[in-house]
Design a protein around this motif. Structure first.
Motif, PDB file in Angstrom:
ATOM      1  N   VAL A  93      -5.378 -19.622   2.471  1.00  0.00           N
ATOM      2  CA  VAL A  93      -6.241 -18.717   2.930  1.00  0.00           C
ATOM      3  C   VAL A  93      -6.271 -17.168   2.970  1.00  0.00           C
ATOM      4  CG1 VAL A  93      -7.244 -17.624   5.886  1.00  0.00           C
ATOM      5  CG2 VAL A  93      -6.637 -20.291   5.094  1.00  0.00           C
ATOM      6  N   ILE A  94      -7.575 -16.527   2.039  1.00  0.00           N
ATOM      7  CA  ILE A  94      -6.897 -15.352   1.858  1.00  0.00           C
ATOM      8  C   ILE A  94      -7.873 -14.702   2.773  1.00  0.00           C
ATOM      9  CG2 ILE A  94      -7.777 -13.391   0.235  1.00  0.00           C
ATOM     10  CD1 ILE A  94      -8.251 -15.590  -1.842  1.00  0.00           C
ATOM     11  N   THR A  95      -6.527 -13.384   3.599  1.00  0.00           N
ATOM     12  CA  THR A  95      -7.365 -12.733   4.609  1.00  0.00           C
ATOM     13  C   THR A  95      -7.613 -11.382   4.737  1.00  0.00           C
ATOM     14  OG1 THR A  95      -4.735 -12.034   5.049  1.00  0.00           O
ATOM     15  CG2 THR A  95      -5.714 -13.721   6.010  1.00  0.00           C
ATOM     16  N   ALA A  96      -6.815 -11.234   3.026  1.00  0.00           N
ATOM     17  CA  ALA A  96      -8.179  -9.673   2.562  1.00  0.00           C
ATOM     18  C   ALA A  96      -7.921  -9.185   1.183  1.00  0.00           C
ATOM     19  CB  ALA A  96      -6.948  -8.619   3.140  1.00  0.00           C
ATOM     20  N   VAL A  97      -8.089  -8.353   0.331  1.00  0.00           N
ATOM     21  CA  VAL A  97      -8.701  -8.172  -0.616  1.00  0.00           C
ATOM     22  C   VAL A  97      -8.680  -6.711  -0.838  1.00  0.00           C
ATOM     23  CG1 VAL A  97      -9.280  -8.104  -2.649  1.00  0.00           C
ATOM     24  CG2 VAL A  97      -9.561 -10.468  -1.883  1.00  0.00           C
ATOM     25  N   ILE A  98      -7.680  -5.858  -1.102  1.00  0.00           N
ATOM     26  CA  ILE A  98      -7.839  -4.351  -1.111  1.00  0.00           C
ATOM     27  C   ILE A  98      -7.611  -4.424  -2.526  1.00  0.00           C
ATOM     28  CG2 ILE A  98      -6.778  -2.354  -0.010  1.00  0.00           C
ATOM     29  CD1 ILE A  98      -6.062  -4.148   2.139  1.00  0.00           C
ATOM     30  N   ILE A  99      -8.488  -2.861  -3.265  1.00  0.00           N
ATOM     31  CA  ILE A  99      -8.418  -2.893  -4.555  1.00  0.00           C
ATOM     32  C   ILE A  99      -8.441  -1.414  -4.403  1.00  0.00           C
ATOM     33  CG2 ILE A  99      -9.329  -2.606  -6.616  1.00  0.00           C
ATOM     34  CD1 ILE A  99      -9.878  -5.890  -6.136  1.00  0.00           C
ATOM     35  N   ASP A 100      -8.236  -0.377  -5.131  1.00  0.00           N
ATOM     36  CA  ASP A 100      -7.971   0.809  -5.766  1.00  0.00           C
ATOM     37  C   ASP A 100     -10.050   1.013  -5.297  1.00  0.00           C
ATOM     38  OD1 ASP A 100      -7.393   3.692  -5.128  1.00  0.00           O
ATOM     39  OD2 ASP A 100      -6.393   3.753  -7.354  1.00  0.00           O
ATOM     40  N   GLN A 101     -10.128   2.615  -5.827  1.00  0.00           N
ATOM     41  CA  GLN A 101     -11.600   2.285  -5.971  1.00  0.00           C
ATOM     42  C   GLN A 101     -11.523   2.705  -7.344  1.00  0.00           C
ATOM     43  OE1 GLN A 101     -14.416   3.541  -3.840  1.00  0.00           O
ATOM     44  NE2 GLN A 101     -15.783   3.336  -5.668  1.00  0.00           N
ATOM     45  N   ARG A 102     -10.886   3.109  -7.803  1.00  0.00           N
ATOM     46  CA  ARG A 102     -11.058   3.332  -9.573  1.00  0.00           C
ATOM     47  C   ARG A 102     -10.973   2.248 -10.158  1.00  0.00           C
ATOM     48  NH1 ARG A 102      -5.475   5.844 -11.539  1.00  0.00           N
ATOM     49  NH2 ARG A 102      -4.339   4.481  -9.859  1.00  0.00           N
ATOM     50  N   PHE A 103     -10.627   0.936  -9.969  1.00  0.00           N
ATOM     51  CA  PHE A 103     -10.580   0.232 -10.063  1.00  0.00           C
ATOM     52  C   PHE A 103     -11.589  -1.605 -10.085  1.00  0.00           C
ATOM     53  CE2 PHE A 103      -6.531   1.484 -11.333  1.00  0.00           C
ATOM     54  CZ  PHE A 103      -6.249   0.614 -13.106  1.00  0.00           C
TER      55      PHE A 103
END
Length: 167
Positions: A93-103
């Motif tokens: 189960v993937i609970t969160a995906v956080i990626i920096d704005q520039r990427f």
């Protein structure tokens, strides 16, 4: 005389003096290559060459079996994928995906989820991520979204204390 092959050669239709010389620093061709790579293309290259994936186990306070895939670019974390996995049930189960704005539009999220799938090849993935960017990425990767987080029976069991109880 570049580009003059299809024009008449008479004085009436001859080239103007301004059209004869190309602008300084420009080769004259409309499709000439720019000196710098554009920003979006450069970020895509960075996402595929310079970003490393590091796995981290999150302590039990956040939940049993909680793990995190860190996306690191030059000693700086530029993204995280939080997930829980049960190897007995072969479910994740993937609970969160956080990626920096520039990427964000550089393909880094797709690469990270593909990396998870390759590390756990027989795992059926689902998601409980609620952020719009994560939902769009998970839809693109064909990972179904579930409303609640149904924990499997293996992760719900408390850890047994290895020391025997004294009476």
């Amino acid at each position: 005389m570049h580009g003059q092959h299809a024009r008449p050669t008479g004085k009436l239709f001859g080239p103007t003096p301004a059209a004869q010389a190309p602008p300084p620093g420009h080769g004259g061709a409309g499709h000439s290559r720019r000196r710098r790579i554009s920003g979006r293309f450069h970020r895509r290259i960075l996402a595929y060459r310079a970003v490393e994936f590091l796995s981290a186990h999150i302590p039990e306070a956040s939940g049993p079996g909680e793990e995190c895939l860190l996306l690191v670019h030059v000693r700086q974390v530029v993204g995280q994928v939080h997930y829980r996995i049960c190897r007995d049930c072969a479910r994740g189960v993937i609970t969160a995906v956080i990626i920096d704005q520039r990427f964000r539009n550089a393909g880094l999220g797709t690469r990270a989820l593909s990396h998870l799938r390759s590390r756990h090849p027989r795992t059926a993935w689902r998601s409980t991520a609620t952020r719009r960017t994560a939902r769009d990425l998970l839809r693109l990767m064909r990972i179904p979204t579930i409303i609640s987080d149904p924990s499997c029976v293996h992760t719900r069991q408390p850890l047994l204390d290895p020391t025997p109880a004294t009476s």
